[in-house]
Design an enzyme around this catalytic site. Structure first.
Site, PDB file in Angstrom:
ATOM      1  N   SER A  16       0.751  -1.168   0.060  1.00  0.00           N
ATOM      2  CA  SER A  16       0.126   0.066   0.052  1.00  0.00           C
ATOM      3  C   SER A  16       0.965   1.050  -0.120  1.00  0.00           C
ATOM      4  O   SER A  16       2.045   1.413   0.719  1.00  0.00           O
ATOM      5  CB  SER A  16      -1.025  -0.109   1.209  1.00  0.00           C
ATOM      6  OG  SER A  16      -1.655   1.272   1.159  1.00  0.00           O
ATOM      7  N   LYS A  67     -13.311  -4.726   3.322  1.00  0.00           N
ATOM      8  CA  LYS A  67     -14.538  -3.487   2.994  1.00  0.00           C
ATOM      9  C   LYS A  67     -15.656  -3.522   3.169  1.00  0.00           C
ATOM     10  O   LYS A  67     -16.571  -3.023   3.475  1.00  0.00           O
ATOM     11  CB  LYS A  67     -14.187  -2.970   1.661  1.00  0.00           C
ATOM     12  CG  LYS A  67     -12.681  -2.213   1.147  1.00  0.00           C
ATOM     13  CD  LYS A  67     -12.677  -1.912  -0.211  1.00  0.00           C
ATOM     14  CE  LYS A  67     -11.533  -0.692  -0.372  1.00  0.00           C
ATOM     15  NZ  LYS A  67     -11.681  -0.162  -1.805  1.00  0.00           N
ATOM     16  N   ASN A  88     -14.257   2.238   3.124  1.00  0.00           N
ATOM     17  CA  ASN A  88     -13.032   2.353   2.827  1.00  0.00           C
ATOM     18  C   ASN A  88     -12.212   3.255   4.097  1.00  0.00           C
ATOM     19  O   ASN A  88     -11.074   3.376   3.935  1.00  0.00           O
ATOM     20  CB  ASN A  88     -12.565   2.804   1.499  1.00  0.00           C
ATOM     21  CG  ASN A  88     -12.547   3.971   1.256  1.00  0.00           C
ATOM     22  OD1 ASN A  88     -13.462   4.675   1.697  1.00  0.00           O
ATOM     23  ND2 ASN A  88     -11.894   4.793   0.483  1.00  0.00           N
ATOM     24  N   ASP A 103     -13.838   6.158  -2.318  1.00  0.00           N
ATOM     25  CA  ASP A 103     -13.357   5.849  -3.551  1.00  0.00           C
ATOM     26  C   ASP A 103     -14.040   6.674  -4.753  1.00  0.00           C
ATOM     27  O   ASP A 103     -13.406   7.301  -5.545  1.00  0.00           O
ATOM     28  CB  ASP A 103     -13.520   4.477  -3.798  1.00  0.00           C
ATOM     29  CG  ASP A 103     -12.526   3.584  -3.019  1.00  0.00           C
ATOM     30  OD1 ASP A 103     -11.431   4.125  -2.500  1.00  0.00           O
ATOM     31  OD2 ASP A 103     -12.834   2.369  -2.671  1.00  0.00           O
ATOM     32  N   GLY A 129     -17.226  -2.208 -16.553  1.00  0.00           N
ATOM     33  CA  GLY A 129     -16.754  -3.021 -15.408  1.00  0.00           C
ATOM     34  C   GLY A 129     -17.777  -3.079 -14.560  1.00  0.00           C
ATOM     35  O   GLY A 129     -18.594  -2.064 -14.356  1.00  0.00           O
ATOM     36  N   ALA A 130     -17.895  -3.970 -13.525  1.00  0.00           N
ATOM     37  CA  ALA A 130     -19.090  -4.077 -12.733  1.00  0.00           C
ATOM     38  C   ALA A 130     -18.676  -4.627 -11.344  1.00  0.00           C
ATOM     39  O   ALA A 130     -19.368  -5.203 -10.633  1.00  0.00           O
ATOM     40  CB  ALA A 130     -20.387  -4.880 -13.210  1.00  0.00           C
ATOM     41  N   GLY A 131     -17.264  -4.289 -10.994  1.00  0.00           N
ATOM     42  CA  GLY A 131     -16.838  -5.039  -9.575  1.00  0.00           C
ATOM     43  C   GLY A 131     -16.918  -3.636  -8.775  1.00  0.00           C
ATOM     44  O   GLY A 131     -17.760  -2.704  -8.824  1.00  0.00           O
ATOM     45  N   LEU A 221      -9.131   3.773 -14.477  1.00  0.00           N
ATOM     46  CA  LEU A 221      -8.883   3.811 -12.986  1.00  0.00           C
ATOM     47  C   LEU A 221      -7.616   2.808 -12.583  1.00  0.00           C
ATOM     48  O   LEU A 221      -7.165   3.169 -11.606  1.00  0.00           O
ATOM     49  CB  LEU A 221     -10.008   3.211 -12.362  1.00  0.00           C
ATOM     50  CG  LEU A 221     -11.211   3.838 -12.509  1.00  0.00           C
ATOM     51  CD1 LEU A 221     -12.421   3.317 -11.412  1.00  0.00           C
ATOM     52  CD2 LEU A 221     -11.134   5.316 -12.226  1.00  0.00           C
ATOM     53  N   GLY A 244      -5.442   6.952 -13.565  1.00  0.00           N
ATOM     54  CA  GLY A 244      -6.189   6.553 -12.381  1.00  0.00           C
ATOM     55  C   GLY A 244      -5.550   6.899 -10.898  1.00  0.00           C
ATOM     56  O   GLY A 244      -6.104   6.946  -9.915  1.00  0.00           O
TER      57      GLY A 244
END
Ligand code: ATR
Length: 278
Positions: A16, A67, A88, A103, A129-131, A221, A244
């Site tokens: 991270s 999360k 988050n 986010d 995308g759909a996550g 992103l 992103g």
């Protein structure tokens, strides 16, 4: 003022960049805060959250895989995070530990930082995308108000499920990937939310060049690499681009404001992140 502690809870967390980014911001503003990353096994999440309270931590970030699982452990959840279905950022409000999701807010703040004249409520937006990332961005855009959204995904049923959840809030239509070319001429903004194109698969793009046109902004992103194959295709057709890294910086900036009440130095944070990837 006594030193204030902020935690990152994830599994793993070693990769991270958040500690680097937040500690730079605290140092730059001369705030007596410190940001520490903790690798918390899912089996220990509940005691870790209790530990934050017991040890007097001022707030936290929560990342993969916690999360969603963190939500029942909190005193309150913001309406937006509830809609997104993931948290988050944790902060205190009147002694209550609150979960928010910064986010999507970070995405919009970053877009408006780079393109200040945009009027979201006049925009027609395509989401690929759909996550989890798509959910955060789509719900936050719906929350702020946009003209219309189209969403597509490799697994079409996930795009349909996400669109169905959003329908009470906004005008959104799921479109199969092989039919998406029929709507792209209407788009002012195309947002790529999948991991396709991420290093080491830099040559990949999920977006055919035929979807791109000069009157759109193309957002990717993916931030590593900073300039993805999609963004280079977009530049070649004359579209405007949005990398992103901005969402990464501004989701952190929003969390920083919730913890400290201060605005962080976003340009310095961004430069530090860019350097850390090169
Ligand atoms: P995140 O939280 O980063 O959004 P996620 O929730 O696992 O991650 O979602 C990943 C998204 O990237 C999904 O939309 C996924 O498509 P599927 O729902 O069809 O799995 C998409 N994705 C990942 N790898 C992909 C690939 N190689 N081609 C197309 N889509 C891909």
């Amino acid at each position: 003022m006594q030193e204030q502690l902020i935690a990152l809870l994830g599994h793993p967390v070693a990769h991270s960049k958040s500690p680097l980014m937040h500690n730079l911001a605290f140092h730059t503003l001369g705030l007596p805060y410190r940001y520490l990353a903790f690798d918390v096994h899912p089996a220990h999440l509940a005691v870790a959250v209790q530990g934050l309270k017991a040890l007097g931590f001022r707030g936290a970030n929560v990342t993969v895989p916690h999360k969603i699982e963190v939500m029942p452990l909190l005193d309150d959840i913001t309406p937006l995070a509830k809609q997104i279905g993931a948290v988050n950022t944790l902060y205190y409000d009147g002694g209550r530990l609150v979960g928010d999701n910064t986010d999507g807010q970070g995405y919009i703040a970053s877009l408006l930082h780079e393109y200040p004249h945009l009027r979201l409520h006049e925009m027609t937006i395509g989401i690929v995308g759909a996550g989890g990332a798509a959910r955060a961005v789509a719900y936050t855009l719906a929350h702020y108000g946009v003209k219309k959204m189209y969403i597509t995904n490799r697994s079409g049923e996930k795009a349909t499920a996400l669109a169905n959840g959003l329908l009470p809030l906004t005008d959104i239509e799921p479109v199969k990937m092989d039919a998406f070319a029929t709507v792209t001429n209407k788009l002012n903004l195309l947002i790529q939310t999948t991991s396709v194109g991420m290093s080491p698969h830099d040559a990949a793009s999920i977006v055919p060049r035929s979807w791109l046109h000069p009157d759109m902004i193309v957002s990717d992103l993916v931030y590593n690499p900073l300039h993805t194959r999609l963004l280079s295709d977009a530049r070649e057709v004359g579209a405007k681009t949005h990398t992103g890294i901005g969402m990464l910086v501004h989701q952190g900036a929003r969390a920083f404001e919730l913890w400290t009440g201060e605005k962080p130095p976003v340009d310095a944070m961004r430069n530090l992140l860019i350097d850390s990837f090169s």
